[in-house]
Design a protein around this motif. Structure first.
Motif, PDB file in Angstrom:
ATOM      1  N   THR A  31       0.629  -1.617   0.207  1.00 53.89           N
ATOM      2  CA  THR A  31       0.205  -0.198  -0.111  1.00 53.89           C
ATOM      3  C   THR A  31       1.021   1.230  -0.067  1.00 53.89           C
ATOM      4  N   ALA A  33       1.512   5.299  -0.880  1.00 57.37           N
ATOM      5  CA  ALA A  33       1.265   6.597  -1.406  1.00 57.37           C
ATOM      6  C   ALA A  33       2.303   7.680  -1.894  1.00 57.37           C
ATOM      7  N   VAL A  35       2.993  11.480  -2.230  1.00 56.20           N
ATOM      8  CA  VAL A  35       2.754  12.262  -2.420  1.00 56.20           C
ATOM      9  C   VAL A  35       4.170  13.556  -3.007  1.00 56.20           C
ATOM     10  N   ILE A 191      -1.623   5.455  -4.239  1.00 62.28           N
ATOM     11  CA  ILE A 191      -2.865   6.034  -3.538  1.00 62.28           C
ATOM     12  C   ILE A 191      -2.225   6.979  -4.268  1.00 62.28           C
ATOM     13  N   SER A 193      -2.019  11.624  -3.096  1.00 59.80           N
ATOM     14  CA  SER A 193      -2.759  12.232  -1.998  1.00 59.80           C
ATOM     15  C   SER A 193      -2.275  13.076  -1.874  1.00 59.80           C
ATOM     16  N   LEU A 196      -1.677  13.770   3.558  1.00 60.01           N
ATOM     17  CA  LEU A 196      -0.855  13.407   4.309  1.00 60.01           C
ATOM     18  C   LEU A 196      -1.532  12.652   5.720  1.00 60.01           C
ATOM     19  N   CYS A 199      -2.885   9.433   4.039  1.00 60.92           N
ATOM     20  CA  CYS A 199      -1.689   8.531   4.115  1.00 60.92           C
ATOM     21  C   CYS A 199      -1.096   7.804   5.220  1.00 60.92           C
ATOM     22  N   HIS A 202      -3.575   4.779   6.073  1.00 62.72           N
ATOM     23  CA  HIS A 202      -3.669   4.218   5.435  1.00 62.72           C
ATOM     24  C   HIS A 202      -2.925   3.287   4.936  1.00 62.72           C
ATOM     25  N   CYS A 203      -1.271   4.114   4.530  1.00 61.00           N
ATOM     26  CA  CYS A 203      -0.293   3.607   3.863  1.00 61.00           C
ATOM     27  C   CYS A 203       0.810   2.942   4.770  1.00 61.00           C
ATOM     28  N   ILE A 206       5.972   5.406   1.606  1.00 60.40           N
ATOM     29  CA  ILE A 206       5.761   6.722   1.411  1.00 60.40           C
ATOM     30  C   ILE A 206       6.818   6.861  -0.441  1.00 60.40           C
ATOM     31  N   ALA A 220       6.145   4.119   5.634  1.00 63.37           N
ATOM     32  CA  ALA A 220       5.488   5.332   6.337  1.00 63.37           C
ATOM     33  C   ALA A 220       6.092   6.605   7.680  1.00 63.37           C
TER      34      ALA A 220
END
Length: 267
Positions: A31, A33, A35, A191, A193, A196, A199, A202-203, A206, A220
Motif C-alpha cells: 500500500t 502513497a 506525495v 494512492i 494524495s 498526508l 496517508c 492507511h499507507c 511513502i 511511512a
C-alpha cells in the motif's frame, strides 16, 4: 504481480520533462502513497502503469508485461485506475451500468460479475442509488462510483488519484476502509494524495516526488517524520507528526491518533 520502472523518463510535447530517470520497484500487496506538489510527476508516473503514457526512455514492467507492448485495454485487466476527476471516466446512464461495465468488458461470467458489482457498490455505500444517473449525484458520490467501478474489475493493482478530495469525514473513512481491505486481500494499492493525514493512517510506504524525480522512498513511519524532505516537496507532515514533535514524542513516531494517545499514556 510486481511493478518495475527502469530508468523511466517522459517529456510532454510542450517540452516539460515530467519524469527524469525513475527507477522503482513496487511489490505485490504493498500500500503505497505518492506525495508531492502539483507538477511533481505523480500522475504522469502512474499513467505509465497502464500504458496511458509510454516512456520516452526506459521501460515499465507490470508483472511480466512490458507496458509498451500492451494497450490500455489489455492492461485494464491488471491495473485499475480511478482518476482524480470522476467526470473524465463516467459515461453510463445509471450507477449500476457504470460499475458493471468494466467487469463485463473483461469477460467475467454473470455470477462473478454480479458478485463483484454488488460487493463494490456496498463498499462505497451506493446501494440506494444504483438506478440513479451518475450526474444526478454529488461530486463526492461520483468519485465513489468510479472507485466502485475499478474495484469491481478485481484487478491485482488499484490506483486511486486523490480519492479523498471533496469527501466529508464519512467519505474519507470509507476510502480508508477500501484501502485497508485492498491490503487485506493482497492487492497492490497506489494512492496519489495531498492528504498526508490519510496517508499516515492507511499507507505502509511513502514515495515523495519533486521535479519528476523520487526524492524519498521508504516506510511511512520514517518518511513522514522527515520534515525537511517533505518541505522540499512542498507538502506538510501529517498533523500527528507535527504534534508529536512539539510534545517531544517524535522518537516513537506515531502515525495514527490511537498510536499517539497510547504514547501520551506511556509518557
Amino acid at each position: 504481480m510486481d511493478i518495475k520502472l527502469e530508468s523511466v523518463s517522459f517529456r510532454y510535447p510542450s517540452g516539460v520533462l515530467a519524469l527524469d530517470g525513475i527507477d522503482l520497484q513496487l511489490n505485490q500487496g504493498e500500500t503505497v502513497a505518492i506525495v508531492g506538489e502539483n507538477g511533481a510527476g505523480k500522475s504522469t508516473l502512474v499513467k505509465h502503469l497502464n500504458a496511458l503514457l509510454i516512456p520516452e526512455h526506459g521501460r515499465v514492467l507490470v508483472g511480466d508485461w512490458d507496458t509498451s507492448e500492451y494497450s490500455p485495454a489489455k492492461l485494464a485487466a491488471r491495473v485499475g485506475f480511478a482518476f482524480q476527476n470522476p467526470d473524465d471516466q463516467l459515461f453510463a446512464q445509471t450507477v449500476q451500468q457504470e460499475i458493471s461495465f468494466g467487469p463485463r468488458n473483461l469477460g467475467f461470467d454473470e455470477n462473478k460479475l454480479q458478485r463483484l458489482v454488488e460487493s463494490a457498490i456496498a463498499m462505497v455505500g451506493l446501494q440506494d442509488m444504483v438506478d440513479s444517473h451518475p450526474y444526478d449525484l454529488s461530486l463526492s458520490q461520483r468519485k465513489m462510483i468510479v472507485i466502485a467501478a475499478i474495484l469491481a474489475m478485481d484487478t491485482p493493482i488499484v490506483i486511486l488519484d486523490e480519492p479523498t478530495t471533496g469527501q466529508d469525514a464519512r467519505g474519507i473513512a470509507m476510502v480508508g476502509k477500501i484501502v485497508d481491505e485492498l491490503r487485506n486481500l493482497g492487492r497492490t494499492a497506489i494512492i496519489i494524495s495531498h492528504d498526508l493525514d490519510f496517508c499516515a493512517e492507511h499507507c505502509e510506504r511513502i514515495l515523495v516526488m519533486a521535479g519528476g524525480k523520487i526524492c524519498a522512498d521508504g516506510p511511512a513511519q520514517e518518511i513522514l517524520y522527515q520534515e525537511d524532505v517533505l518541505h522540499s516537496a512542498a507538502v506538510e507532515p501529517p498533523q500527528v507528526a507535527r504534534l508529536s514533535k512539539v510534545l517531544g514524542l517524535e522518537k516513537q513516531k506515531p502515525l495514527t491518533i490511537h498510536q499517539f494517545v497510547d504514547n501520551i499514556a506511556k509518557n
